[in-house]
Structures are given as structure tokens and as C-alpha cells.
Motif scaffolding. Structure first.
Motif, PDB file in Angstrom:
ATOM      1  N   PRO A  93       0.682  -1.364  -0.090  1.00 17.99           N
ATOM      2  CA  PRO A  93       0.059  -0.062   0.005  1.00 17.99           C
ATOM      3  C   PRO A  93       0.904   1.213   0.028  1.00 17.99           C
ATOM      4  N   THR A  96      -1.007   3.412   4.161  1.00 18.49           N
ATOM      5  CA  THR A  96      -1.754   2.423   5.131  1.00 18.49           C
ATOM      6  C   THR A  96      -3.074   2.765   5.745  1.00 18.49           C
ATOM      7  N   THR A  99      -6.354   2.160   2.898  1.00 22.46           N
ATOM      8  CA  THR A  99      -6.651   0.815   2.433  1.00 22.46           C
ATOM      9  C   THR A  99      -8.084   0.295   2.168  1.00 22.46           C
ATOM     10  N   THR A 103      -9.431  -2.851   0.343  1.00 20.83           N
ATOM     11  CA  THR A 103     -10.029  -4.022   0.673  1.00 20.83           C
ATOM     12  C   THR A 103     -11.485  -4.501   0.358  1.00 20.83           C
ATOM     13  N   TYR A 115      -1.774  -8.213   1.524  1.00 24.33           N
ATOM     14  CA  TYR A 115      -0.835  -6.959   1.743  1.00 24.33           C
ATOM     15  C   TYR A 115       0.295  -7.475   1.950  1.00 24.33           C
ATOM     16  N   ALA A 131      -2.028 -10.317   5.778  1.00 23.51           N
ATOM     17  CA  ALA A 131      -0.819  -9.365   5.742  1.00 23.51           C
ATOM     18  C   ALA A 131       0.405 -10.117   5.846  1.00 23.51           C
TER      19      ALA A 131
END
Length: 311
Positions: A93, A96, A99, A103, A115, A131
Motif C-alpha cells: 500500500p 496504510t 486501504t 479491501t 498486503y 498481511a
């Protein structure tokens, strides 16, 4: 004759279709925040190597896109991946804190999303989103503790911050300040953003030197800014090692700077580990296999004593 040609054409089409079916690699769209970031270049290269390591017909095809540090451009890239019906997406990203729309778009389309390197700010990620990252607070702590010990618990420091829109900047600096809270005799002289860039780090340190500011250590959120700081000090005639310099990432240039005595310390961020983790997560999710929602790749301290182990 025409009938024979039609059958031949049909047979060829079926063969081609069969060939495509046996080589059904998983298609993964990858949006990187910016291609010209040094660490992210290594991450991208390692992701490509990981994708190519799988057997033919059971592997991963990556389609890389450069968001050029533009949040809107990155969202557009994600929307394009969705329209292409990719099997999964990997996003590094730009911001951050921004996002949520990425999503939402991925989950509504039912496309797995990974991510990488930078975890979104939201505390809990929804189902279908994972993530792969490293704990940046820990990197800041490792870096600052080593330098605080070298300073003997007293002195003045300057901090070179990364991109302020990036939670890696926030968390690495948070880690630094958590350690500094234990050392009241270490004072922060200056704190400005060099947006991860070598030339910006060099310019800031050069400006501080020109202003006559005195400091005993430079705390940089990444190796590139740390190297820029070392270049500024060298240009100003400051002997290597007189001012301590700490970076984060453990890039090849950072490792060389430690070897030469131009940098004091760095913290290794495992690009290969993040690359393998993100590509493997995307592959597994596309195949409906279970994955961990948060894959944490640990940081490691790099000093002159162990720098050779990271080369």
C-alpha cells in the motif's frame, strides 16, 4: 473437404484448449507503492523469483504495476485487476491509512487479497484478506537500543523520518522513542522527513550541519537516508565513526556502508521472507487452502560484528 477442414480446426482448438488448461498458472495482480524505492525493488525481484520457482502448470504468474506513490492510481490498478478476473491480488500500500476501499473492492469481488511489507492500519482484517509484514516498532527498538548503548546513554540525536503517510515511519519512530524514554540524557535535536530517499537524507543532514547544529547520532528510518547522512558528514569533513549512524532494512548498500565503517548499525528486513510469504499466501488463497491472517517476518540486528552473515 470443407468438413475435414472444420474437424481439423476443431481438433486443433481442442488441443490448444487442453494445453492452456494444463498450464493453468494462478494469475496474481501486484500493485507496488513505487518501483523506484530501493527495498521494494528487492522485494519485487524476490517475489518474481518465488513465482518462477513453482512447477510449470502449477505456478504463479505475477502482473506488476507501479502505483507511483499515488493512492488513487493504486485503487485504479486494483479495480483493473478485478475486471481482469485475476485469481488473487498482492498490494504494497501507498498509504496504510487509505486501504479501506482496496479491501472493500477485493472482498466484494471475492478475490483473495494479500498486503505485503506494509500492514493496513485497521486492527482486524476481514476474511479473505491477509498481511505479510515485519513489526516496525521492533526495528526501531533494536536500532535505538544499540545506538543508546554506543552513546553511553547521553548525547544529541537527529531523526530522519520516512514517508509520513506510511505506518512503517510511524512505528519505527515509535520504537525509537520507546527506547529514548529510558534515556533522559539523550536529546532529540531535530526530526524531519527524508521520505525514504538518499538524496533527501543527505540534504537534511547537510542543512543541519550548515546551521551549526551539533549531534552525536543520526537515527534513520531506512538505510537509504542513513547512507545520505553518511555522505553529507563525509562531504563536511567529519571523520567516519565520529557521528553514529543507524539505518533499517539491511540493503546491500547498507551492508557495504557498515563494512566500510560509514554506518554504525542497521536492522535486517527480510525482503525474501516477505516475498515468499506473500506469493505463497496468494497462491494458497487462490486454491482455497488455509493461511495465517498475519504472517510476521522477524527483524534482525546488523552490526559490524555480524554484517558478513547477511551478505
Amino acid at each position: 473437404m470443407k468438413t475435414q477442414l472444420r474437424f481439423a480446426s476443431l481438433a486443433l482448438a481442442m488441443m490448444l484448449a487442453s494445453g492452456i488448461a494444463t498450464a493453468a498458472d494462478i494469475k496474481v495482480g501486484v500493485s507496488m507503492s513505487q518501483f523506484d524505492d530501493t527495498f521494494l525493488t528487492y522485494l519485487r525481484e524476490d517475489m518474481d523469483k518465488q513465482a518462477k520457482s513453482y512447477p510449470e502448470g502449477d505456478g504463479v504468474q505475477l502482473q506488476f504495476e507501479d502505483a507511483r506513490a499515488d493512492v488513487v492510481k493504486q485503487l485504479s490498478q486494483v479495480e483493473n485487476f478485478i475486471s481482469q478476473k485475476v485469481d488473487a491480488m498482492v498490494v504494497n500500500p501507498v498509504d496504510t491509512a487509505s486501504t479501506a476501499r482496496i479491501t472493500k473492492a477485493a472482498t466484494e469481488a471475492g478475490i483473495p487479497l494479500v498486503y505485503v511489507n506494509r500492514r493496513p492500519d485497521q486492527a482486524k482484517l476481514p476474511k479473505g484478506v491477509v498481511a505479510v509484514f515485519s513489526e516496525d516498532v521492533e526495528a526501531g527498538k533494536l536500532q535505538m537500543q544499540y545506538l543508546a548503548d554506543k552513546l553511553g546513554g547521553k548525547g544529541k540525536v537527529v531523526i530522519l523520518l520516512g514517508d509520513l503517510a506510511n505506518n512503517s515511519t510511524t512505528n519505527r519512530t515509535k520504537g525509537v522513542k520507546e527506547i529514548l524514554a529510558k534515556y533522559p540524557d539523550i536529546e532529540i535535536e531535530q526530526e524531519q522527513t527524508g521520505i525514504w530517499l538518499r538524496d533527501k537524507g543527505m540534504t537534511l543532514v547537510n542543512d543541519w550541519l550548515t546551521q551549526g547544529r551539533e549531534f552525536n547520532a543520526v537515527i534513520a528510518n531506512n538505510d537509504e537516508m542513513a547512507i545520505g547522512a553518511a555522505m553529507a558528514l563525509k562531504t563536511a569533513g567529519v571523520k567516519s565513526g565520529t557521528v553514529l549512524i543507524g539505518g533499517i532494512d539491511g540493503t546491500p548498500d547498507g551492508l557495504n556502508a557498515i563494512t566500510k565503517g560509514e554506518m554504525t548499525v542497521s536492522v535486517f528486513q527480510d525482503a525474501k521472507g516477505q516475498a515468499i510469504g506473500s506469493v505463497e499466501a496468494a497462491r494458497k488463497m487462490a486454491r482455497n487452502e488455509p493461511v495465517e491472517q498475519n504472517v510476521v517476518v522477524p527483524f534482525k540486528l546488523i552490526t559490524p560484528d555480524n554484517v558478513k552473515d547477511f551478505k
